[in-house]
Write an enzyme that holds these catalytic residues in place. Structure first.
Site, PDB file in Angstrom:
ATOM      1  N   GLU A 108       0.836  -1.195   0.000  1.00 10.80           N
ATOM      2  CA  GLU A 108       0.000   0.000   0.000  1.00 10.80           C
ATOM      3  C   GLU A 108       0.876   1.253   0.000  1.00 10.80           C
ATOM      4  OE1 GLU A 108      -3.502   1.424   2.958  1.00 10.80           O
ATOM      5  OE2 GLU A 108      -3.649  -0.643   2.226  1.00 10.80           O
ATOM      6  N   ASP A 110      -0.084   5.362   0.577  1.00  6.91           N
ATOM      7  CA  ASP A 110      -1.262   6.138   0.976  1.00  6.91           C
ATOM      8  C   ASP A 110      -1.040   7.641   1.034  1.00  6.91           C
ATOM      9  OD1 ASP A 110      -2.447   3.682   1.506  1.00  6.91           O
ATOM     10  OD2 ASP A 110      -1.997   3.747   3.637  1.00  6.91           O
ATOM     11  N   GLU A 112      -3.689  10.090   2.874  1.00  3.57           N
ATOM     12  CA  GLU A 112      -4.943  10.178   3.618  1.00  3.57           C
ATOM     13  C   GLU A 112      -5.127  11.603   4.100  1.00  3.57           C
ATOM     14  OE1 GLU A 112      -5.795   5.883   5.611  1.00  3.57           O
ATOM     15  OE2 GLU A 112      -4.085   6.982   6.435  1.00  3.57           O
ATOM     16  N   GLU A 139       4.055   5.966   9.048  1.00  2.62           N
ATOM     17  CA  GLU A 139       3.265   7.178   8.853  1.00  2.62           C
ATOM     18  C   GLU A 139       4.097   8.448   9.034  1.00  2.62           C
ATOM     19  OE1 GLU A 139       2.512   4.839  11.137  1.00  2.62           O
ATOM     20  OE2 GLU A 139       0.388   4.288  11.083  1.00  2.62           O
TER      21      GLU A 139
END
Length: 333
Positions: A108, A110, A112, A139
């Site tokens: 993945e 991302d 967001e 993150e």
């Protein structure tokens, strides 16, 4: 001396051509040509031009769409305008994934977008997973230098065999270089592009303190200038078909110029509020690919001295909220 001067001018021009990967010149993919609705029934609306899409979250459901093709590397981009007013708990996502094919070892990449209470800004979160490494979240979280609800802004993902770069309005904000120590944690299997809006009340705003308030619904996210510029993969043979132009563009896009790197450094210094590399609550020792910068570690302690400094919980202070500033490619980012 004159010969040297001419050579330097030539090299400067050549460098500009090589690194002059122009996002705005890439072909736009119409919805009908490149995408399929995932969920949301009438909460997904395609405009008459076929190139603009509206996703809605209301009491019934969110909505989303995905690329028709799988890709192994490429450049993926969209201009997005986020919902305004009270948006706590709302999550808008623009990401690559193969979770539907590899349930236990998916990859993945991302973007967001995390909503907020009235008067507080949206935040961006980026993350990568490889081979199902969800227990090792990578993150990062940032504020923006503009209000993403006022107008469209471009968000892009560059994914190659050796680099992942996240861009906002052509400014690189994060670069992940593949290292031997990362092993399978670097995304390496074919993925689709997904775009969704959904209810993330349990975690998106202050760890779930503020949830979606449907009094302010419908929440509408708008998308245009959708770019799928990469190497599509045959879903059966799993073999990528990458034409020479796309391959060259992918290579060029991963070469961050000195000017771009300066902008990225400024952005990260002024707007990054969280990085897993400095999270001492989660990781006692930083993951192998992290390059720890003491000055950056010190700055992040302002946002959360417990997470980034190992300070006992009773000494926790309020979070600092930086002021917005304007981006023009200079120190004002």
């Amino acid at each position: 001396m004159e010969t040297l001067s001419r050579f330097l001018v030539f090299m400067s021009l050549f460098s500009g051509l090589v690194s002059g990967f122009a996002i705005q010149n890439l072909p736009i993919t119409s919805f009908e040509e490149g995408y399929t609705q995932l969920f949301g029934d009438k909460n997904l609306f395609v405009h008459k031009d076929g190139k603009s899409v509206r996703l809605t979250l209301d009491e019934r459901t969110g909505s989303g769409f995905a690329s028709n093709d799988l890709y192994l590397h490429g450049f993926f981009s969209a201009s997005i305008k986020l919902p305004s007013d009270y948006s706590a708990g709302v999550v808008v996502a623009f990401y690559m994934s193969n979770g539907d094919m590899y349930e236990k070892n998916h990859d993945e990449i991302d973007f967001e977008f995390l909503g907020n209470i009235r008067g507080k800004e949206w935040r961006i979160q980026t993350n990568i997973y490889g081979n199902g490494s969800t227990h090792l979240g990578r993150e990062e979280r940032y504020n923006l230098w503009f209000d993403p609800t006022d107008d469209f802004h471009q968000y892009s993902i560059l994914w190659s065999d050796s680099h992942i770069i996240f861009f906002v309005d052509s400014v690189p904000i994060r670069e992940v270089k593949r290292t031997a120590s990362m092993g399978g944690d670097f995304p390496s299997k074919p993925m689709s592009l997904y775009t969704t809006i959904w209810d993330g009340s349990k975690w998106a705003t202050n760890g779930g303190k503020y949830g979606v308030n449907y009094k302010y619904a419908p929440y509408i996210a708008r998308f245009s200038d959708l770019v799928l510029h990469g190497c599509p993969v045959d879903p059966i043979e799993q073999f990528p078909r990458c034409d020479e132009g796309a391959a060259e563009d992918i290579r060029a896009a991963q070469e961050i110029t000195p000017s771009q790197r300066s902008k990225m450094d400024i952005f990260r210094r002024k707007h990054m509020t969280y990085s897993y590399c400095y999270d001492r609550t989660r990781y006692k020792v930083a993951l192998s690919e992290c390059v720890v910068n003491p000055a950056e570690a010190q700055r992040l302690r302002v946002y959360d001295p417990v997470t980034f400094g190992g300070i006992p919980r009773r000494h926790r202070y309020g979070k600092h909220r930086s002021k917005r500033s304007r981006v023009d490619g200079t120190e004002s980012i």
